[in-house]
Scaffold this motif. Structure first.
Motif, PDB file in Angstrom:
ATOM      1  N   VAL A  89       0.838  -1.200   0.000  1.00  0.00           N
ATOM      2  CA  VAL A  89       0.000   0.000   0.000  1.00  0.00           C
ATOM      3  C   VAL A  89       0.872   1.249   0.000  1.00  0.00           C
ATOM      4  N   ASP A  90       0.595   2.135  -0.944  1.00  0.00           N
ATOM      5  CA  ASP A  90       1.230   3.447  -0.976  1.00  0.00           C
ATOM      6  C   ASP A  90       0.363   4.380  -0.126  1.00  0.00           C
ATOM      7  N   LEU A  91       0.788   4.625   1.100  1.00  0.00           N
ATOM      8  CA  LEU A  91      -0.023   5.426   2.019  1.00  0.00           C
ATOM      9  C   LEU A  91      -0.093   6.892   1.607  1.00  0.00           C
ATOM     10  N   GLU A  92       0.939   7.368   0.954  1.00  0.00           N
ATOM     11  CA  GLU A  92       0.876   8.739   0.427  1.00  0.00           C
ATOM     12  C   GLU A  92      -0.145   8.824  -0.692  1.00  0.00           C
ATOM     13  N   GLY A  93      -0.160   7.810  -1.549  1.00  0.00           N
ATOM     14  CA  GLY A  93      -1.157   7.754  -2.609  1.00  0.00           C
ATOM     15  C   GLY A  93      -2.561   7.654  -2.046  1.00  0.00           C
ATOM     16  N   ALA A  94      -2.720   6.849  -0.988  1.00  0.00           N
ATOM     17  CA  ALA A  94      -4.039   6.666  -0.379  1.00  0.00           C
ATOM     18  C   ALA A  94      -4.610   7.980   0.144  1.00  0.00           C
ATOM     19  N   LYS A  95      -3.745   8.794   0.677  1.00  0.00           N
ATOM     20  CA  LYS A  95      -4.194  10.045   1.286  1.00  0.00           C
ATOM     21  C   LYS A  95      -4.395  11.149   0.256  1.00  0.00           C
ATOM     22  N   ASN A  96      -3.495  11.221  -0.716  1.00  0.00           N
ATOM     23  CA  ASN A  96      -3.478  12.371  -1.623  1.00  0.00           C
ATOM     24  C   ASN A  96      -3.698  12.032  -3.093  1.00  0.00           C
ATOM     25  N   GLY A  97      -3.760  10.737  -3.417  1.00  0.00           N
ATOM     26  CA  GLY A  97      -3.841  10.334  -4.817  1.00  0.00           C
ATOM     27  C   GLY A  97      -2.456  10.317  -5.435  1.00  0.00           C
ATOM     28  N   GLY A  98      -2.379   9.885  -6.700  1.00  0.00           N
ATOM     29  CA  GLY A  98      -1.086   9.852  -7.378  1.00  0.00           C
ATOM     30  C   GLY A  98      -0.318   8.585  -7.086  1.00  0.00           C
ATOM     31  N   THR A  99       0.893   8.519  -7.634  1.00  0.00           N
ATOM     32  CA  THR A  99       1.751   7.330  -7.486  1.00  0.00           C
ATOM     33  C   THR A  99       3.160   7.749  -7.057  1.00  0.00           C
ATOM     34  N   PRO A 100       3.296   8.383  -5.891  1.00  0.00           N
ATOM     35  CA  PRO A 100       4.599   8.916  -5.492  1.00  0.00           C
ATOM     36  C   PRO A 100       5.676   7.863  -5.270  1.00  0.00           C
TER      37      PRO A 100
END
Length: 241
Positions: A50-61
């Motif tokens: 899980v990309d937690l940054e992606g989960a919160k803000n969208g995107g694929t950091p």
């Protein structure tokens, strides 16, 4: 029952949160590729990422490090976190993921979900994250108006084959999982459920297996040593997971 050791990523690091609270973050490794390879060496077949940054803000950091994890570990990797467009689905599948997990988009845009299930079939799973009986979205930071059971009924009708169901109140506490919830879900719906949140001991795994669940995610308990992955794999019939 399939075992999915988990890696949650923030800023390229393997972390765990408590009840999905970004303010309660523990960094377990700055080298998630090594963590994934360690799971593979223990006998794992799958990885829940899980990309937690992606989960919160969208995107694929964290796309590039996810690509590296897939390549270097040899694991079958399912990826979730901020997947809200077909472009993002394609990016992860092209990076080698075998399945993507829709969360917020599945709740807020059912037509999009229908289209993606129609197009990608079982390469699309849905994460149903439950808080106070309702489905949470946007990295668990907001509650939708959908109840758990009503939403799962919709997903089954759409044709979703796999649902990863997380009881947020149990997540990261090492206090056991919600066996009653998973028993109810497996009795009511004809889909593959993956249990997530609070799986703390081998006894928890054994109980979930008795319910007949498709799979379970192993998170914090692996990092703290409460569960030994090799022992868990042996318990689930000794099969390569």
């Amino acid at each position: 029952m399939k075992l999915f050791p988990a890696i949650d990523i923030i800023e390229g690091c393997a972390v765990r949160l408590v009840k999905g609270d970004y303010a309660q973050k523990t960094v377990y490794s700055k080298e998630p590729v090594s963590v994934a390879k360690g799971f593979a060496e223990a006998g794992a077949t799958y990885l829940h990422l899980v990309d937690l940054e992606g989960a919160k803000n969208g995107g694929t950091p964290n796309l590039e490090i996810i690509r590296e994890i897939v390549k270097e570990s040899g694991l079958l990797v399912e990826v979730g976190g901020g997947i809200r467009s077909e472009e993002t689905i394609q990016k992860y599948l092209e990076a080698g993921a075998f399945r993507v997990i829709l969360g917020t988009a599945a709740v807020e845009n059912p037509d999009f979900l229908k289209d993606m299930v129609s197009k990608y079939a079982d390469k699309v799973a849905v994460g149903v994250d439950i808080k106070e009986g309702m489905v949470a979205v946007k990295g668990w930071t907001e509650l939708s108006q959908e109840s758990c059971f009503d939403f799962c009924e919709k997903l089954e009708k759409i044709g979703v084959k796999t649902i990863i169901c997380t009881d947020i109140s149990k997540d990261g506490l090492l206090a056991g999982t919600n066996l009653a919830l998973y028993h109810q879900l497996s009795e009511k719906f004809r889909v593959n459920f993956v249990a997530s949140g609070g799986v703390t001991t081998l006894a928890d795994i054994e109980q979930l297996q008795k319910i007949g669940l498709y799979g379970t995610i192993l998170g914090k308990a692996l990092y703290t040593g409460n569960i030994d992955l090799k022992s868990a794999i042996e318990l689930t019939k000794g099969e390569r997971q």
